[in-house]
Design a protein around this motif. Structure first.
Motif, mmCIF file in Angstrom:
data_model
loop_
_atom_site.group_PDB
_atom_site.id
_atom_site.type_symbol
_atom_site.label_atom_id
_atom_site.label_comp_id
_atom_site.label_asym_id
_atom_site.label_seq_id
_atom_site.Cartn_x
_atom_site.Cartn_y
_atom_site.Cartn_z
ATOM 1 N N PHE A 165 0.121 5.672 5.198
ATOM 2 C CA PHE A 165 0.206 4.979 6.483
ATOM 3 C C PHE A 165 0.862 5.882 7.534
ATOM 4 C CE2 PHE A 165 3.074 2.449 9.216
ATOM 5 C CZ PHE A 165 2.121 1.798 9.993
ATOM 6 N N GLY A 166 1.948 6.566 7.153
ATOM 7 C CA GLY A 166 2.605 7.489 8.076
ATOM 8 C C GLY A 166 1.675 8.595 8.527
ATOM 9 N N GLY A 167 0.884 9.123 7.605
ATOM 10 C CA GLY A 167 -0.096 10.148 7.953
ATOM 11 C C GLY A 167 -1.163 9.621 8.906
ATOM 12 N N LEU A 168 -1.579 8.378 8.682
ATOM 13 C CA LEU A 168 -2.560 7.767 9.581
ATOM 14 C C LEU A 168 -1.970 7.555 10.973
ATOM 15 C CD1 LEU A 168 -4.188 5.175 7.155
ATOM 16 C CD2 LEU A 168 -5.225 7.278 8.052
ATOM 17 N N LEU A 169 -0.695 7.184 11.035
ATOM 18 C CA LEU A 169 -0.032 7.063 12.340
ATOM 19 C C LEU A 169 -0.091 8.399 13.079
ATOM 20 C CD1 LEU A 169 3.220 4.987 11.724
ATOM 21 C CD2 LEU A 169 1.280 4.343 13.162
ATOM 22 N N HIS A 170 0.173 9.478 12.361
ATOM 23 C CA HIS A 170 0.129 10.798 12.991
ATOM 24 C C HIS A 170 -1.288 11.135 13.468
ATOM 25 C CE1 HIS A 170 1.036 14.876 14.048
ATOM 26 N NE2 HIS A 170 0.088 15.307 13.231
ATOM 27 N N PHE A 208 9.221 2.137 23.326
ATOM 28 C CA PHE A 208 9.844 2.605 22.103
ATOM 29 C C PHE A 208 8.941 3.601 21.409
ATOM 30 C CE2 PHE A 208 11.057 -1.709 22.999
ATOM 31 C CZ PHE A 208 12.425 -1.690 22.875
ATOM 32 N N LEU A 209 9.556 4.499 20.674
ATOM 33 C CA LEU A 209 8.832 5.387 19.786
ATOM 34 C C LEU A 209 9.118 4.902 18.373
ATOM 35 C CD1 LEU A 209 7.137 7.906 19.257
ATOM 36 C CD2 LEU A 209 9.245 9.254 19.342
ATOM 37 N N LEU A 210 8.115 4.308 17.758
ATOM 38 C CA LEU A 210 8.210 3.824 16.388
ATOM 39 C C LEU A 210 7.828 4.970 15.473
ATOM 40 C CD1 LEU A 210 8.425 1.307 14.420
ATOM 41 C CD2 LEU A 210 5.926 1.253 14.593
ATOM 42 N N LEU A 211 8.678 5.263 14.492
ATOM 43 C CA LEU A 211 8.416 6.365 13.567
ATOM 44 C C LEU A 211 8.390 5.856 12.140
ATOM 45 C CD1 LEU A 211 10.948 8.852 15.139
ATOM 46 C CD2 LEU A 211 8.459 9.043 15.262
ATOM 47 N N TYR A 212 7.519 6.438 11.332
ATOM 48 C CA TYR A 212 7.571 6.194 9.890
ATOM 49 C C TYR A 212 8.109 7.447 9.230
ATOM 50 C CZ TYR A 212 6.799 5.761 5.038
ATOM 51 O OH TYR A 212 7.047 5.752 3.690
ATOM 52 N N CYS A 213 9.140 7.263 8.413
ATOM 53 C CA CYS A 213 9.788 8.377 7.746
ATOM 54 C C CYS A 213 10.195 7.951 6.341
ATOM 55 C CB CYS A 213 11.026 8.790 8.545
ATOM 56 S SG CYS A 213 11.901 10.166 7.823
ATOM 57 N N PRO A 214 9.809 8.715 5.323
ATOM 58 C CA PRO A 214 10.261 8.403 3.964
ATOM 59 C C PRO A 214 11.790 8.405 3.907
ATOM 60 C CG PRO A 214 8.519 10.044 3.899
ATOM 61 C CD PRO A 214 8.923 9.886 5.338
ATOM 62 N N GLU A 215 12.323 7.526 3.118
ATOM 63 C CA GLU A 215 13.775 7.331 3.051
ATOM 64 C C GLU A 215 14.585 8.615 2.855
ATOM 65 O OE1 GLU A 215 16.937 4.249 1.042
ATOM 66 O OE2 GLU A 215 14.797 3.904 0.794
ATOM 67 N N PRO A 216 14.155 9.558 1.999
ATOM 68 C CA PRO A 216 14.980 10.769 1.818
ATOM 69 C C PRO A 216 15.169 11.600 3.094
ATOM 70 C CG PRO A 216 13.362 10.589 0.050
ATOM 71 C CD PRO A 216 13.018 9.542 1.067
ATOM 72 N N GLY A 265 0.811 -1.189 0.000
ATOM 73 C CA GLY A 265 0.000 0.000 0.000
ATOM 74 C C GLY A 265 0.859 1.258 0.000
ATOM 75 N N ASP A 266 0.230 2.359 0.207
ATOM 76 C CA ASP A 266 0.873 3.670 0.219
ATOM 77 C C ASP A 266 1.439 3.931 1.616
ATOM 78 O OD1 ASP A 266 1.592 6.336 0.238
ATOM 79 O OD2 ASP A 266 -0.228 7.029 -0.738
ATOM 80 N N LEU A 267 2.740 3.753 1.776
ATOM 81 C CA LEU A 267 3.354 3.901 3.095
ATOM 82 C C LEU A 267 3.327 5.335 3.604
ATOM 83 C CD1 LEU A 267 6.329 1.383 2.906
ATOM 84 C CD2 LEU A 267 4.141 1.132 4.091
ATOM 85 N N ASP A 268 3.396 6.313 2.706
ATOM 86 C CA ASP A 268 3.293 7.706 3.162
ATOM 87 C C ASP A 268 1.900 7.975 3.744
ATOM 88 O OD1 ASP A 268 5.904 8.089 2.404
ATOM 89 O OD2 ASP A 268 5.427 9.363 0.677
ATOM 90 N N GLY A 299 4.778 10.198 10.879
ATOM 91 C CA GLY A 299 3.947 9.773 11.991
ATOM 92 C C GLY A 299 4.690 8.822 12.892
ATOM 93 N N GLY A 300 4.065 8.479 14.008
ATOM 94 C CA GLY A 300 4.702 7.576 14.945
ATOM 95 C C GLY A 300 3.717 6.986 15.920
ATOM 96 N N LYS A 301 4.227 6.056 16.721
ATOM 97 C CA LYS A 301 3.404 5.353 17.694
ATOM 98 C C LYS A 301 4.287 4.923 18.849
ATOM 99 C CE LYS A 301 0.282 1.426 18.137
ATOM 100 N NZ LYS A 301 -0.463 2.117 19.144
ATOM 101 N N LEU A 302 3.751 5.052 20.058
ATOM 102 C CA LEU A 302 4.445 4.528 21.223
ATOM 103 C C LEU A 302 4.180 3.036 21.322
ATOM 104 C CD1 LEU A 302 3.781 7.192 23.986
ATOM 105 C CD2 LEU A 302 5.966 6.629 22.932
ATOM 106 N N LEU A 303 5.226 2.279 21.570
ATOM 107 C CA LEU A 303 5.115 0.832 21.759
ATOM 108 C C LEU A 303 5.683 0.500 23.124
ATOM 109 C CD1 LEU A 303 6.579 -0.293 18.322
ATOM 110 C CD2 LEU A 303 4.175 -0.008 18.906
ATOM 111 N N GLY A 304 5.102 -0.451 23.799
ATOM 112 C CA GLY A 304 5.578 -0.837 25.120
ATOM 113 C C GLY A 304 4.573 -0.392 26.157
ATOM 114 N N ALA A 305 4.987 -0.500 27.397
ATOM 115 C CA ALA A 305 4.028 -0.204 28.466
ATOM 116 C C ALA A 305 4.676 0.602 29.567
ATOM 117 C CB ALA A 305 3.495 -1.512 29.027
#
Length: 98
Positions: A6-11, A54-62, A1-4, A43-49
């Motif tokens: 997905f990043g926007g949805l994470l945000h 962890f702070l998981l982030l989605y970032c386009p490669e550039p 799918g469109d990962l960018d 965008g990003g998401k907190l993982l863990g408790a």
């Protein structure tokens, strides 16, 4: 799918979740997230408790190097996606460089 997308949805979900309670995040996490977004993360998401994780982030490669620079005081942990859940969690770095 469109990962960018997905990043926007994470945000979007980050913003919605933060509105639920002032205890969802803290100033340290908020600062790291804001710096990552300013450097190009979508965008990003907190993982863990509670108190760790962890702070998981989605970032386009550039923009990935800019995000790494913006968060240079944090440690990056490489991972891979697996369809059947976590298989191995092992941290071999000494606590002094975490």
């Amino acid at each position: 799918g469109d990962l960018d997308e997905f990043g926007g949805l994470l945000h979007d979900t980050w913003e919605l979740k933060r509105r639920l309670s002032s205890r969802i995040s803290n100033s340290t996490v908020d600062d790291a997230y804001a710096r990552a977004r300013a450097a190009g993360a979508l965008g990003g998401k907190l993982l863990g408790a509670g108190g760790g994780g962890f702070l998981l982030l989605y970032c386009p490669e550039p923009h990935q190097e800019a995000v790494r620079s913006a968060l240079a005081n944090y440690r990056e942990i490489e991972f891979a996606m697996a369809g059947d859940g976590a298989q191995l969690v092992y941290d071999d770095k000494p606590a002094s460089i975490r």
